[in-house]
Write an enzyme that holds these catalytic residues in place. Structure first.
Site, PDB file in Angstrom:
ATOM      1  N   LYS A   1      26.156 -46.714  79.284  1.00 48.40           N
ATOM      2  CA  LYS A   1      27.204 -45.781  78.828  1.00 48.40           C
ATOM      3  C   LYS A   1      27.144 -44.553  79.715  1.00 48.40           C
ATOM      4  CE  LYS A   1      27.842 -46.315  73.819  1.00 48.40           C
ATOM      5  NZ  LYS A   1      27.668 -45.624  72.528  1.00 48.40           N
TER       6      LYS A   1
ATOM      7  N   ARG B   1      32.879 -44.837  58.366  1.00 47.57           N
ATOM      8  CA  ARG B   1      34.173 -44.161  58.189  1.00 47.57           C
ATOM      9  C   ARG B   1      35.226 -45.131  57.696  1.00 47.57           C
ATOM     10  NH1 ARG B   1      33.550 -42.146  64.209  1.00 47.57           N
ATOM     11  NH2 ARG B   1      33.086 -44.363  64.146  1.00 47.57           N
TER      12      ARG B   1
HETATM   13  O1  PNS Z   1      26.198 -44.360  67.881  1.00 48.17           O
HETATM   14  P1  PNS Z   1      26.020 -45.644  68.610  1.00 48.17           P
HETATM   15  O2  PNS Z   1      26.050 -45.424  70.112  1.00 48.17           O
HETATM   16  O3  PNS Z   1      26.994 -46.700  68.165  1.00 48.17           O
HETATM   17  O4  PNS Z   1      24.521 -46.163  68.244  1.00 48.17           O
HETATM   18  C1  PNS Z   1      24.087 -47.467  68.600  1.00 48.17           C
HETATM   19  C2  PNS Z   1      22.577 -47.642  68.300  1.00 48.17           C
HETATM   20  C3  PNS Z   1      21.768 -46.554  69.008  1.00 48.17           C
HETATM   21  C4  PNS Z   1      22.354 -47.558  66.808  1.00 48.17           C
HETATM   22  C5  PNS Z   1      22.181 -49.056  68.792  1.00 48.17           C
HETATM   23  O5  PNS Z   1      22.591 -49.216  70.114  1.00 48.17           O
HETATM   24  C6  PNS Z   1      20.678 -49.312  68.701  1.00 48.17           C
HETATM   25  O6  PNS Z   1      20.154 -49.528  67.635  1.00 48.17           O
HETATM   26  N1  PNS Z   1      19.988 -49.268  69.877  1.00 48.17           N
HETATM   27  C7  PNS Z   1      18.537 -49.437  69.970  1.00 48.17           C
HETATM   28  C8  PNS Z   1      18.185 -50.754  70.654  1.00 48.17           C
HETATM   29  C9  PNS Z   1      18.102 -51.880  69.636  1.00 48.17           C
HETATM   30  O7  PNS Z   1      17.262 -51.891  68.760  1.00 48.17           O
HETATM   31  N2  PNS Z   1      19.034 -52.837  69.779  1.00 48.17           N
HETATM   32  C10 PNS Z   1      19.158 -53.915  68.844  1.00 48.17           C
HETATM   33  C11 PNS Z   1      20.016 -53.472  67.651  1.00 48.17           C
HETATM   34  S1  PNS Z   1      20.275 -54.744  66.503  1.00 48.17           S
END
Ligand code: PNS
Length: 167
Positions: free
Chosen positions: A41, A94
């Protein structure tokens, strides 16, 4: 008192995020806001700035004794939860669109490490606010100040001004 983790990009941290953090702290006792760094990102605010802004907001809102911002280490969110002794992740909803995005992640985290996800319905007065829309509106010259805590609005303005200079 228990610890819950509120993960996200927070680019920028909005009044919706602040409301979630406060409500989660009231419910759980302690909240760690885990600020993610996703190299795929292109963030407007860098990780350090996002963490600093959130910490400043938490101080200003008298939440810093119960809520802390930490960078989310690379790796699995559930491993970070384990390290903190947190049994639950908190996410805001939301709309049903959010639920469709959240459900697979919540199920995966539960499968991986028995980490539950608690969903809090976003307050209706804040449900139109998303970081991506705030960035878009601000980049096009719109006023987003009432959607952001003061420190967030200031950081966003500075980042947009920097970007304009670079372009
Ligand atoms: O606000 P966002 O960018 O939608 O948050 C996404 C987030 C940070 C919650 C997600 O990308 C995440 O949990 N990342 C950590 C890596 C991980 O554990 N990935 C597997 C998730 S099932």
């Amino acid at each position: 008192m228990s610890t819950v983790v509120l993960p996200g990009s927070f680019d920028p941290f909005t009044r919706g995020h602040l409301d979630l953090a406060r409500r989660a702290a009231d419910l759980a006792g302690r909240v760690v806001i885990a600020v993610s760094h996703n190299p795929s990102k292109r963030n407007l605010l860098d990780l350090e700035t996002r963490c600093a802004v959130i910490s400043e907001v938490l101080e200003a809102e008298a939440l810093a004794d119960r809520v802390q911002a930490r960078p989310l280490p690379s790796g699995l969110l559930v491993d970070f939860c384990r390290e903190l002794g947190a049994r639950a992740v908190v996410r805001g909803l939301r709309s049903q669109v959010d639920l469709a995005y959240e459900e697979p992640m919540a199920r995966m985290n539960a499968h991986l490490a028995e980490v539950d996800t608690m969903f809090l319905l976003t307050d209706a007065s804040l449900a139109h606010i998303s970081s991506s829309l705030v960035r878009e509106v601000a980049a096009l010259g719109g006023d987003v100040d009432d959607m952001l805590p003061v420190a967030s609005a200031r950081a966003l303005r500075a980042a947009l001004a920097d970007r304009e200079q670079d372009d």
